[in-house]
Design a protein around this motif. Structure first.
Motif: not given
Length: 429
Positions: A192-193, A196, A201, A204
């Protein structure tokens, strides 16, 4: 011998003296073609083996467009809601997997992506190279904000082939990461990071769960933000009715712009077409069904050939354009959709990924795709002052997008389809 030399010299002088006179109007076009040919030679073959890259890139774009239409129709069978995805991102990801696959698995990918005719046995890396060249052509000036990401997340004991790893880095700039899928919470956070970061961004959280038995996870993300060449004035944006169907009406912020736009009409299809250019050679093409036409009838008829015909027939016309603002974030589990298009074995126990690893038998467990778009009045201030002459005393026609419509974002020089979508309800994210 002297006579032959004299004849040859005269012939050379004739060609030299007449070339500039006869071909002068085409010199600029030839310069552009020459630039593409040089780029092509750098990536593909020696001079004597080279083929014009523009035709090959055009073929790739055409094939990818038909793949997009086929995938769209598969997605649309699941629901009657908004749709948005990037066919280029998806096909690029599977072009990468071509380098890992063999046998039936490879054949299915080629057929499902409509790339069979581009395959050459004596050039196994041709298709990945074409995608690389296409991507560099689209983003060469650096001003187009198109962030496309690809990553392979593999279990820790996965012995990846060095050749495949190097190819992924070379052709696709892929991120390759080992993950302990048994630690699902940490794996989800890591993935997920990554998503993102790649969507700046905007997305998220893409994964909410993960099978601890996962062997290989392919994630494809794409984020686009373009500035209108002729931006809409936000002071003119007002709420107006958008007719989802005969029984459902919603109020949406409707943007307004009066100017000269490129437009055409497909009488046989029963729809109108509007071209809204972004800066740096990218445009949005809107396909608006006529009021008496159901969008479901039209979506079955959309093809790459029709798309190209619309572009060719565009004519500049004075228009009053009314278009809704909308924002979309869409994600798809492609491993549940692509089998309907013939790509099946790669998700099963019969997957042939021998070029990926020889440490065992592996399959692709998940293919996740997420695309984000936001359409509003934003544009460049310099382009806002574009001085396009208005025909004196002519009454402007109107192009009001107040009912379900289709849109396509494409790169003009290559006719490559970056995104496509369907808006049924602009108020739904």
């Amino acid at each position: 011998m002297e006579l032959s030399d004299t004849i040859l010299a005269r012939a050379e002088r004739f060609v030299s003296s007449n070339f500039s006179r006869l071909k002068r109007p085409r010199i600029q076009k030839m310069k552009m073609a020459f630039i593409f040919i040089l780029t092509y030679l750098c990536f593909f073959a020696p001079v004597h083996q080279a083929q014009p890259p523009s035709a090959t890139i055009s073929d790739l774009s055409l094939k990818n467009m038909d793949f997009a239409m086929n995938l769209y129709r598969r997605i649309s069978t699941y629901h009657d809601k908004n749709i948005f995805f990037s066919p280029l991102s998806i096909s690029t990801s599977f072009a990468a997997l071509l380098m890992a696959s063999d046998g039936v698995t490879r054949e299915e990918i080629l057929k499902g992506l409509n790339l069979e005719q581009l395959e050459k046995e004596d050039q196994p890396e041709l298709i990945p190279e074409l995608f690389q060249l296409l991507h560099e052509n689209i983003t060469q000036n650096g001003s187009l904000q198109l962030d496309q990401g690809m990553a392979l997340f593999m279990r820790q004991q996965f012995g990846i082939q060095k050749t495949f790893k190097d190819q992924m880095k070379t052709f696709f700039n892929a991120d390759i990461t080992t993950v302990d899928f048994a630690d699902t919470e940490r794996s989800i956070s890591l993935i997920n990071d990554y998503i993102k970061q790649k969507t700046q961004g905007k997305v998220s959280e893409m994964l909410s769960g993960l099978n601890e038995l996962t062997q290989l996870l392919l994630v494809s993300t794409i984020f686009f933000q373009g500035a209108w060449e002729m931006p809409f004035n936000p002071n003119f944006t007002e709420n107006a009715a958008f007719y989802i169907d005969n029984y459902n009406i919603v109020q949406v912020p409707m943007m307004f712009k009066e100017d000269k736009f490129y437009t055409t009409e497909d009488v046989r299809l029963g729809a109108r077409v509007l071209n809204l250019p972004y800066r740096e050679g990218v445009s949005m093409l809107i396909l608006l069904p006529n009021k008496d036409k159901d969008y479901t009838e039209i979506e079955e008829e959309i093809t790459a050939q029709k798309f190209q015909n619309w572009i060719k027939k565009l004519q500049k016309t004075k228009l009053e354009v009314n278009m809704p603002k909308f924002k979309m974030e869409r994600s798809y589990s492609l491993h549940t959709i692509l089998p309907d298009m013939g790509i099946t074995s790669i998700f099963s126990e019969s997957a042939n990924l021998t070029r990926l690893s020889k440490d065992g038998f592996f399959k692709v467990s998940e293919v996740l795709h997420k695309a984000v778009i936001e359409v509003d009045e934003t544009g460049t201030t310099a382009a806002a002052a574009t001085t396009i002459g208005i025909i004196p005393y002519s009454l402007p026609r109107t192009f009001t997008v107040n009912r379900p419509f289709f849109f396509f974002i494409y790169h003009e020089d290559t006719s490559s389809l970056l995104f496509m979508g369907r808006v049924i309800d602009p108020t739904k994210n």
